[in-house]
Design a protein around this motif. Structure first.
Motif, PDB file in Angstrom:
ATOM      1  N   ASN A 356       0.842  -1.196   0.000  1.00 48.32           N
ATOM      2  CA  ASN A 356       0.000   0.000   0.000  1.00 48.32           C
ATOM      3  C   ASN A 356       0.877   1.246   0.000  1.00 48.32           C
ATOM      4  O   ASN A 356       1.731   1.424   0.870  1.00 48.32           O
ATOM      5  N   ASN A 358       0.328   4.252   0.778  1.00 46.83           N
ATOM      6  CA  ASN A 358       0.189   5.224   1.862  1.00 46.83           C
ATOM      7  C   ASN A 358       1.159   4.954   3.006  1.00 46.83           C
ATOM      8  O   ASN A 358       1.358   5.817   3.863  1.00 46.83           O
ATOM      9  N   TYR A 384      -6.393   3.634   9.543  1.00 42.71           N
ATOM     10  CA  TYR A 384      -5.788   4.705   8.755  1.00 42.71           C
ATOM     11  C   TYR A 384      -4.270   4.645   8.895  1.00 42.71           C
ATOM     12  O   TYR A 384      -3.741   4.253   9.942  1.00 42.71           O
ATOM     13  N   ASN A 386      -1.247   7.544   8.114  1.00 39.04           N
ATOM     14  CA  ASN A 386      -0.896   8.897   7.678  1.00 39.04           C
ATOM     15  C   ASN A 386      -2.111   9.665   7.161  1.00 39.04           C
ATOM     16  O   ASN A 386      -2.049  10.381   6.154  1.00 39.04           O
ATOM     17  N   GLN A 388      -4.802   8.535   5.795  1.00 37.74           N
ATOM     18  CA  GLN A 388      -5.510   7.932   4.669  1.00 37.74           C
ATOM     19  C   GLN A 388      -6.198   6.642   5.119  1.00 37.74           C
ATOM     20  O   GLN A 388      -5.580   5.789   5.759  1.00 37.74           O
TER      21      GLN A 388
END
Length: 428
Positions: A356, A358, A384, A386, A388
């Motif tokens: 991922n 993110n 989540y 960060n 996102q």
């Protein structure tokens, strides 16, 4: 083979009596660590000798100093609650009074009770009146008023509460008001089946268009309305607020405003629990959002090392774990992640993903990731990284009793050091 480390905390109260007068209270804490298999174990939660229902007492302006110790002994009683109203049908704008009675049917004297009154949106200008001599403190939350009753209710006696409000509605509506009583001391009312009562009133609407049907305007891809959050607990690790220990390859220290977890080489995991240190509220919470900032310092770069955050801990076998592997091999960017539920000796992967983008790869403070795990009373879980959203799920077998939380570290075959900062707990 995975190993985990139980934190066993014994909490005792020593009451020193001098000439029949309470002279002092000494709180003794002892800690030890024991290795266990990762597949069936989890964080051990500090359990007081008298188990309390976890609740933010600060919401009521209270602290432990407001309690009579003699009332905190093991007690058992049978509470019941009734709720009635003298009317069954009114027109919009009428003032209605609901009569509530909380009774102690048997057992010991009852004291320290939560009284929750959930009134509907059609009820406005709501006021409460407790019978003379009853002491109760409100949390002031409109629409879901909760009171903390400190007065005693001897066996065979009751206390009366009246709730008065104006019922307003544009359309005809059936309005229901529900009241619940819950003991502050866990297990004090084992029956529990008679702790809730409701009363309903039919309201005739005032709108001249009552009875017409209006079609809603449907907006495509509406912007979600964020749930308001209140920061209940924030640990910056200045000083030594959490426990430091070293046992069986896992050690924790405080350094430069951070909490460090070191794991020796080998297949190891470690789950240090959060501790309260002169904070307005405890970090322990069933529903809320739990967040921490962390990174692998990179002394020995282990591509399979990971870190995370856990919540809803109860005993050794019940908790949610959200973890990431930011430097896992096989990903040119990003890292792997998963959300797992440990319950009653078993565990199940609820969510997960690979590579991922993110997730920030690398070692050192420039590669830190902020992890957040949210648990709502509806059973919805969200994770989540960060800021996102990685994923969400409605857990039909959710954990509803555990309140402990903390951080997580995992090594594969090298000594690693994970550094944590800004541990936060939000309440809805």
């Amino acid at each position: 083979m995975h190993q985990k480390y139980k934190l066993q905390i014994q909490l005792g109260l020593i009451i020193l009596l001098s000439a029949g007068t309470l002279a002092g209270i000494s709180l003794l804490l002892g800690a030890g660590m024991q290795p266990h298999r990762a597949s069936a174990q989890g964080p051990i939660i500090a359990t007081p000798s008298v188990p309390f229902t976890p609740a933010p007492l600060a919401d009521f302006g209270l602290s432990a100093a407001d309690f009579q110790l003699s009332a905190l002994a093991a007690v058992s009683y049978d509470l019941s609650i009734t709720k009635t109203t003298s009317v069954t049908s009114v027109t919009s704008g009428s003032v209605v009074t609901f009569n509530i009675s909380i009774s102690n049917l048997s057992g010991s004297t009852a004291q320290y009770l939560y009284f929750t009154d959930s009134y509907p949106k059609q009820m406005v200008n709501v006021t409460y009146a407790f019978q003379p001599g009853v002491t109760a403190v409100s949390n002031g939350v409109t629409g879901a008023e909760q009171w903390f009753i400190t007065s005693q209710i001897p066996v065979g006696q009751s206390i009366a509460i009246t709730v008065t409000g104006e019922l307003t509605s544009a359309l005809d509506a059936l309005v229901t008001n529900t009241a619940v009583v819950t003991p502050f001391i866990q297990g004090a009312d084992p029956a529990g089946g008679n702790n809730s009562a409701s009363a309903s009133v039919n309201v005739t609407g005032f709108s001249p268009t009552a009875g017409l049907i209006f079609l809603p305007i449907v907006q495509m891809n509406p912007t979600p309305t964020p749930v308001p959050l209140t920061l209940a607990y924030h640990e910056t690790f200045d000083g030594t607020p959490w426990q430091e220990f070293s046992n069986n390859g896992c050690s924790t220290t405080h350094n430069t405003g951070q909490y460090w977890v070191d794991l020796d080489s080998g297949d190891r995991t470690c789950l240090p629990p959060a501790r309260n240190e002169n904070k307005p509220e405890l970090p322990y919470r069933t529903y809320g959002e739990f967040e921490v900032r962390a990174y692998d310092s990179g002394e020995n770069q282990d591509s399979e090392s990971g870190y995370g955050i856990w919540a809803n801990g109860q005993g050794a076998d019940n908790y949610y774990l959200f973890r990431i592997w930011p430097n896992t091999s096989g990903c040119s960017s990003g890292g792997n992640w998963e959300l797992r539920r440990y319950k009653d000796g078993g565990n199940q992967k609820l969510l997960g993903g690979t590579c991922n983008g993110n997730i920030v790869r690398g070692y050192g403070s420039a590669s830190a990731n902020t992890l957040r795990l949210a648990h709502k009373s509806t059973g919805e879980l969200l994770v989540y990284v960060n800021g996102q959203l990685l994923g969400n799920i409605s857990d039909t077998n959710q954990l509803t009793n555990g309140t402990a939380t903390g951080v997580y570290a995992e090594s594969n075959n090298r000594h690693i050091r994970i550094k944590y900062d800004d541990f936060k707990v939000y309440r809805y």
